[in-house]
Design an enzyme around this catalytic site. Structure first.
Site, short mmCIF file in Angstrom:
data_model
loop_
_atom_site.label_atom_id
_atom_site.label_comp_id
_atom_site.label_asym_id
_atom_site.label_seq_id
_atom_site.Cartn_x
_atom_site.Cartn_y
_atom_site.Cartn_z
N ASN A 117 16.87 0.15 -4.67
CA ASN A 117 16.24 -0.96 -5.39
C ASN A 117 15.11 -1.59 -4.58
O ASN A 117 15.12 -1.59 -3.34
CB ASN A 117 17.26 -2.01 -5.85
CG ASN A 117 18.21 -2.50 -4.78
OD1 ASN A 117 18.49 -1.82 -3.82
ND2 ASN A 117 18.70 -3.72 -4.95
N CYS B 234 15.04 -1.02 -10.23
CA CYS B 234 16.39 -0.57 -9.87
C CYS B 234 16.33 0.79 -9.17
O CYS B 234 15.38 1.57 -9.35
CB CYS B 234 17.26 -0.43 -11.12
SG CYS B 234 17.78 -1.99 -11.83
N GLU C 170 13.06 -5.02 -4.79
CA GLU C 170 12.92 -6.34 -5.40
C GLU C 170 11.54 -6.93 -5.14
O GLU C 170 10.77 -6.45 -4.30
CB GLU C 170 14.03 -7.26 -4.87
CG GLU C 170 15.41 -6.76 -5.29
CD GLU C 170 16.54 -7.72 -4.94
OE1 GLU C 170 16.32 -8.70 -4.19
OE2 GLU C 170 17.66 -7.47 -5.42
N CYS D 286 18.36 0.97 -16.98
CA CYS D 286 18.48 2.27 -16.30
C CYS D 286 19.14 3.30 -17.21
O CYS D 286 18.79 4.48 -17.18
CB CYS D 286 19.25 2.13 -15.00
SG CYS D 286 18.28 1.33 -13.70
N GLU E 257 18.06 3.55 -9.66
CA GLU E 257 18.06 4.73 -10.53
C GLU E 257 16.67 4.98 -11.10
O GLU E 257 16.21 6.14 -11.20
CB GLU E 257 19.03 4.53 -11.71
CG GLU E 257 20.46 4.23 -11.31
CD GLU E 257 20.74 2.73 -11.21
OE1 GLU E 257 19.94 2.00 -10.59
OE2 GLU E 257 21.77 2.29 -11.75
N CYS F 262 22.58 -0.36 -14.95
CA CYS F 262 22.28 -1.45 -15.88
C CYS F 262 21.75 -0.85 -17.19
O CYS F 262 21.47 0.35 -17.28
CB CYS F 262 21.26 -2.41 -15.27
SG CYS F 262 19.56 -1.78 -15.27
N1 THU Z 1 20.32 -2.90 -9.47
C1 THU Z 1 20.01 -1.57 -9.38
O1 THU Z 1 19.28 -1.13 -8.51
N2 THU Z 1 20.56 -0.74 -10.31
C2 THU Z 1 21.40 -1.13 -11.32
O2 THU Z 1 21.76 -0.33 -12.15
C3 THU Z 1 21.90 -2.51 -11.34
C4 THU Z 1 21.17 -3.48 -10.48
C5 THU Z 1 19.72 -3.81 -8.49
C6 THU Z 1 18.66 -4.72 -9.05
C7 THU Z 1 18.69 -5.87 -8.06
O3 THU Z 1 17.82 -5.57 -6.97
C8 THU Z 1 20.12 -5.90 -7.56
O4 THU Z 1 20.71 -4.68 -7.94
C9 THU Z 1 20.93 -7.05 -8.11
O5 THU Z 1 20.86 -7.09 -9.49
#
Ligand code: THU
Length: 148
Positions: free
Chosen positions: A44, A55, A46, A100, A57, A97
């Site tokens: 991830n 994210c 941010e 994704c 994925e 999520c």
């Molecule tokens: N996140 C992912 O990388 N993949 C997911 O499927 C769920 C959430 C990350 C996004 C964010 O940086 C952190 O997890 C908290 O939500």
């Protein structure tokens, strides 16, 4: 867990250590298994403008696309957990999520395979296995746009 799944989950765990997650403090790693046995990873990424976060994925799948390998994706491992000194911790499996899942569904359509998703915790051996068709039933896809 098969040796191949172990290798994929380990790759996702390694990738999560590169997470840029100073806002949530939650690191996620993803690893794609391609039809030739090779692996592409993502983590991830941010942003101070929170909603722009990418994210793990989606980063991994965008990398596969940039390498012309989206059609070769067969399986995905996802792991994550709260970061402690840059390393994700915990045993709870992380599931993709909603956004994704939609992105994975696009790759599944291109590959012609119901992509397998291994959801694991940052630590421990518990791994849930799903197919994208189970995680995203009744998906919106190319057919809804009149494309096959
Ligand atoms: N996140 C992912 O990388 N993949 C997911 O499927 C769920 C959430 C990350 C996004 C964010 O940086 C952190 O997890 C908290 O939500």
């Amino acid at each position: 867990m098969t040796d191949q799944t172990r290798r994929l989950v380990d790759a996702a765990r390694d990738a999560a250590c590169f997470a840029h997650a100073p806002y949530s403090g939650f690191g996620v790693g993803a690893a794609l298994l391609l039809d030739d046995g090779s692996i592409i990873t993502g983590c991830n990424f941010e942003n101070a403008s929170y909603g722009l976060t990418l994210c793990a994925e989606t980063v991994a799948l965008a990398t596969a696309n940039a390498q012309g390998k989206l059609r070769a994706v067969r399986e995905i491992a996802v792991i994550g957990g709260p970061l402690v000194n840059g390393t994700p911790k915990g045993h709870d499996p992380v599931r993709p999520c909603g956004r994704c899942r939609q992105v994975i569904n696009e790759a599944a359509g291109l590959s012609g395979h119901d992509i397998v998703i291994h959801c694991a915790g940052a630590e421990g051996d518990t791994v849930e296995q799903h197919h994208i068709s189970t995680l995203l039933p009744y998906a919106f896809g190319p057919a809804d746009l009149g494309l096959s």
